[in-house]
Every structure is written in C-alpha cells, then in structure tokens.
Design a protein around this motif. Structure first.
Motif, PDB file in Angstrom:
ATOM      1  N   PRO A 119      -2.895  -3.826  -3.128  1.00  0.00           N
ATOM      2  CA  PRO A 119      -2.551  -4.360  -1.802  1.00  0.00           C
ATOM      3  C   PRO A 119      -2.736  -5.872  -1.700  1.00  0.00           C
ATOM      4  O   PRO A 119      -3.586  -6.378  -0.960  1.00  0.00           O
ATOM      5  CB  PRO A 119      -3.506  -3.608  -0.873  1.00  0.00           C
ATOM      6  N   ALA A 120      -1.940  -6.586  -2.463  1.00  0.00           N
ATOM      7  CA  ALA A 120      -1.935  -8.044  -2.434  1.00  0.00           C
ATOM      8  C   ALA A 120      -0.479  -8.490  -2.573  1.00  0.00           C
ATOM      9  O   ALA A 120       0.264  -7.936  -3.382  1.00  0.00           O
ATOM     10  CB  ALA A 120      -2.773  -8.614  -3.576  1.00  0.00           C
ATOM     11  N   ALA A 121      -0.081  -9.483  -1.767  1.00  0.00           N
ATOM     12  CA  ALA A 121       1.325  -9.902  -1.757  1.00  0.00           C
ATOM     13  C   ALA A 121       1.434 -11.414  -1.755  1.00  0.00           C
ATOM     14  O   ALA A 121       0.574 -12.121  -1.218  1.00  0.00           O
ATOM     15  CB  ALA A 121       2.026  -9.333  -0.517  1.00  0.00           C
ATOM     16  N   LEU A 122       2.501 -11.889  -2.358  1.00  0.00           N
ATOM     17  CA  LEU A 122       2.882 -13.286  -2.205  1.00  0.00           C
ATOM     18  C   LEU A 122       3.824 -13.375  -1.012  1.00  0.00           C
ATOM     19  O   LEU A 122       4.707 -12.522  -0.845  1.00  0.00           O
ATOM     20  CB  LEU A 122       3.584 -13.793  -3.462  1.00  0.00           C
ATOM     21  N   SER A 123       3.621 -14.362  -0.167  1.00  0.00           N
ATOM     22  CA  SER A 123       4.425 -14.510   1.038  1.00  0.00           C
ATOM     23  C   SER A 123       4.790 -15.975   1.236  1.00  0.00           C
ATOM     24  O   SER A 123       3.912 -16.847   1.171  1.00  0.00           O
ATOM     25  CB  SER A 123       3.643 -13.997   2.247  1.00  0.00           C
ATOM     26  N   ARG A 154       0.831  -1.207   0.000  1.00  0.00           N
ATOM     27  CA  ARG A 154       0.000   0.000   0.000  1.00  0.00           C
ATOM     28  C   ARG A 154       0.864   1.256   0.000  1.00  0.00           C
ATOM     29  O   ARG A 154       0.564   2.230  -0.700  1.00  0.00           O
ATOM     30  CB  ARG A 154      -0.931  -0.007   1.213  1.00  0.00           C
ATOM     31  N   ARG A 155       1.937   1.245   0.790  1.00  0.00           N
ATOM     32  CA  ARG A 155       2.835   2.406   0.816  1.00  0.00           C
ATOM     33  C   ARG A 155       3.509   2.602  -0.539  1.00  0.00           C
ATOM     34  O   ARG A 155       3.778   3.726  -0.954  1.00  0.00           O
ATOM     35  CB  ARG A 155       3.887   2.206   1.909  1.00  0.00           C
ATOM     36  N   PHE A 183      -8.904  -1.866  -0.995  1.00  0.00           N
ATOM     37  CA  PHE A 183      -8.713  -0.646  -0.206  1.00  0.00           C
ATOM     38  C   PHE A 183      -9.950  -0.319   0.623  1.00  0.00           C
ATOM     39  O   PHE A 183     -11.067  -0.713   0.289  1.00  0.00           O
ATOM     40  CB  PHE A 183      -8.397   0.542  -1.113  1.00  0.00           C
ATOM     41  N   GLY A 184      -9.732   0.466   1.680  1.00  0.00           N
ATOM     42  CA  GLY A 184     -10.822   0.959   2.494  1.00  0.00           C
ATOM     43  C   GLY A 184     -11.466   2.176   1.864  1.00  0.00           C
ATOM     44  O   GLY A 184     -11.110   2.599   0.761  1.00  0.00           O
ATOM     45  N   ASP A 185     -12.434   2.774   2.594  1.00  0.00           N
ATOM     46  CA  ASP A 185     -13.162   3.928   2.067  1.00  0.00           C
ATOM     47  C   ASP A 185     -12.238   5.101   1.767  1.00  0.00           C
ATOM     48  O   ASP A 185     -12.445   5.836   0.806  1.00  0.00           O
ATOM     49  CB  ASP A 185     -14.227   4.385   3.068  1.00  0.00           C
ATOM     50  N   ASP A 186     -11.226   5.294   2.597  1.00  0.00           N
ATOM     51  CA  ASP A 186     -10.325   6.440   2.455  1.00  0.00           C
ATOM     52  C   ASP A 186      -8.972   6.055   3.030  1.00  0.00           C
ATOM     53  O   ASP A 186      -8.847   5.794   4.228  1.00  0.00           O
ATOM     54  CB  ASP A 186     -10.904   7.655   3.188  1.00  0.00           C
ATOM     55  N   GLU A 187      -7.964   6.003   2.184  1.00  0.00           N
ATOM     56  CA  GLU A 187      -6.630   5.550   2.590  1.00  0.00           C
ATOM     57  C   GLU A 187      -5.697   6.710   2.937  1.00  0.00           C
ATOM     58  O   GLU A 187      -4.514   6.498   3.182  1.00  0.00           O
ATOM     59  CB  GLU A 187      -6.001   4.726   1.459  1.00  0.00           C
TER      60      GLU A 187
END
Length: 368
Positions: free
Chosen positions: A123-127, A117-118, A288-292
């Motif tokens: 906002p999705a990651a492989l881990s 996100r930063r 994402f949320g309503d307001d990031e």
C-alpha cells in the motif's frame, strides 16, 4: 465501478492511472513493480510524491492522525531510498531530506492507496499532479485508451467491494472425508479478482434454529501445505467435523489471504517475523492495519443462501460484530481451536493479546 475494476488491473500491470478529484487530476502508479519517479514526472509534468499509509508511518516512528500522508520526493531519489521508505525495517536512519514536507493525503492520494490495497499490492503509491503543460497530452492518451481515469471518491471506496453485487456462479456436490453430504457453491465479486466458496454441509435449510456457520479466510500455506506457522489448516478441518456433528451448516471459505493483505504481502510479513516482529507489527511495517478483511461479502453469501440466523464457530470478536452489523443474527458463539505448538505459539499469542481473539483457554496450557 467498471472503471475502478479496470484501474485495478492496470495498476497490477504496473501502469499509471489518472485519479480525478474534480479540483485536480493525479497520475498515480504502484510503487511495487517497475514504477519510475522520473518517468512519472515526465508524463505528469510535476514532481511526484510518495503516498504512505498511517500504519507504515507509525512503524517508522512518525505519528499521524490521517489515514495516509504524502511525502514529496527530492529530484534525485534512488530506488533503494524508495524501498526503505515503503518497506524496509532497516535501523539506518533516513536522511532528513527524504522525510521533509510530509502532509496529510487528500482524497486523491487516499484513493490511490485504496486502489493499491484492493489490488493486493504494497500500500504505497507514487502520485503526481497533472500539470497545465501536460494536460493536453494526458487528455489525448485518455481519448486513445492509453490511460484510464477514475473518480477519486470511487477509488477511495473500492476496498468495500460492491455490497449486494456478489454473483452466484456455479455449484456442485463435493463429498468430503468428514462430511460426505457437502455442496460447494462458488461466488464471484464484480471486479473478478476474488472468488469465494460456501461449503454447504448436510441440509441446513431443514434446521429449525440457528445454522452452524464458520467464516474461514483462505490460507494457502496452512490449509493446503500444513504450515506450522499457524493453526489455520487444523481449524478448517475441525470446522468441517464440528459442523457435521451439529447436524449440518455452512463454511464460508473467503479469499482473504493473510487477513486480507494477499499472499505476496503475507510472505513479506513472514520474513519480517523471522527477524523478530510479531504478526501485527510485521503487517504494520508493510503499511497494513491489524486486520484488513472485509466481511460484507460473507453477509451477501449468507443472504444468497437464505441464512439470517447463525451459531458462529469463531474466536474472533470482529467476525461476530461484522455479521450483526450486516443484519445477520449471531445467536451464539462456539470456540474453534487448533493445536498450540512451539511454531505457532507466538502467532496465536499476538492474536490474543493484540487483536482480542478469544484464545485464553487454549493458550493457558502452553505457557502464555
């Protein structure tokens, strides 16, 4: 902080980074770009999982109380399936095998999503956990500088930026059409990704009371190109006129495109809106949320300008709350409207009905 900044750049380049929780080490990589499940599995020595946000999972009809969750990936998962899991609005149901084993994310996985996100990525990651068999190889790559390791807690906190560390870089007099006596002051965040501008109109330091002030999040499509999908450009210009007429003040132009999700994701959200979603639901589909947006940077800018009492030009109650939480006294609020048109009516209605923006007066005349 230094390692987090480097990690963000590596992630944006499509490289994996090591996230250390003290109990385990995770090799994480952005799903967006050239991420490969098989290559990450080979490097880590374990099978990767997909980390998705609560918002994305809720858009898929899966209730979750945790901020994020891990979805173990089967051995043979296609890029199309990954895309459907992380981004797609397709109505075609996913196979049960793809959705089995979902579990709340730990601090390492939450840190991974925060880094995405930063970095203004999806906002999705492989881990994947670094296995015992791969540990020596990973250690050697870390020693050689081929990989970077960051602390999971530091990664998780990276969205807050670095309050108090904003740097005032440069400034110049910039006469504006509606405010000839204006000065632009540029501030840079420590990670170098974002620069914000304070437009100082007139001489607000001479004002005896609250300083008229507007926090305006950058909108390339509306501010520069006059997009009809929003009222941002008109709000920006009206704010300059209003501040000038009030005897001067400050407009903070914040690099928070698309309510903080970045231009690439805003364009993705626009495409989803063309398919029938409103602005809030489109952002949720992307994870994402309503307001990031984060407003601590605005507080830092006001502190640098020696402003602690403002008359805020806004329709957004979150902005008022954020300034007060940061120690800025909001003496009063003044509404700031653009025109309501057939193109932006749905967008403005969603902001009013779902985000609580004070837009009743301007929407009433356009058939809310």
């Amino acid at each position: 902080m230094y390692h987090i900044e480097r990690a963000i750049f590596d992630i944006r380049r499509g490289l994996p980074v090591v996230v250390n929780t003290s109990e385990q080490r995770l090799l994480v990589q952005a799903l967006e770009g050239s991420a490969s499940v098989d290559s990450l599995a080979a490097l880590s020595g374990s099978r990767p999982a997909l980390v998705l946000t609560r918002h994305r999972l809720e858009a898929m009809g899966m209730a979750l109380t945790a901020d994020a969750a891990c979805l173990p990936l089967p051995k043979h998962v296609s890029e199309a399936d990954l895309h459907r899991l992380a981004l797609s609005q397709e109505s075609t149901p996913l196979t049960p095998a793809l959705l089995s084993g979902l579990k709340p994310a730990g601090v390492g996985e939450r840190g991974a999503v925060a880094l995405m996100r930063r970095a203004l990525l999806v906002p999705a990651a492989l881990s994947a956990e670094v296995s015992a068999s791969a540990a020596a190889r990973i250690d050697q790559q870390l020693a050689n500088g081929e990989l970077l390791e960051v602390n999971a807690r530091d990664a998780e906190k990276c969205l807050a930026g670095a309050p108090g560390m904003l740097k005032r870089v440069s400034e110049a007099r910039i006469p504006l059409e509606d405010a000839a006596e204006s000065r632009f002051v540029l501030f840079r965040e420590p990670d170098g990704l974002r620069e914000h501008v304070a437009v100082v109109i007139g001489q607000p330091e001479r004002l005896s009371g609250a300083v008229p002030m507007r926090m305006h999040s950058a909108c390339l499509t509306g501010d520069l190109f006059g997009s009809l999908r929003c009222d941002c450009g008109e709000q920006l210009r009206n704010a300059v006129v209003d501040i000038q007429s009030m005897g001067g003040g400050v407009l903070l132009y914040l690099a928070q495109e698309g309510r903080g999700i970045g231009l690439a994701n805003k364009l993705r959200a626009y495409t989803l809106q063309d398919g029938g979603l409103d602005t809030v639901d489109a952002d949720q589909v992307l994870g994402f949320g309503d307001d990031e947006r984060q407003y601590a940077v605005a507080v830092d800018m006001l502190n640098a300008l020696d402003i602690n009492k403002v008359q805020l030009l806004t329709n957004n109650p979150l902005k008022m709350a954020a300034l007060r939480e940061g120690g800025i006294e909001v003496v009063s609020r003044q509404a700031l409207y653009g025109s309501v048109t057939d193109h932006n009516h749905r967008y403005l209605s969603a902001k009013a009905n779902r985000a609580g923006h004070f837009l009743d007066d301007v929407l009433e005349g356009h058939g809310r």
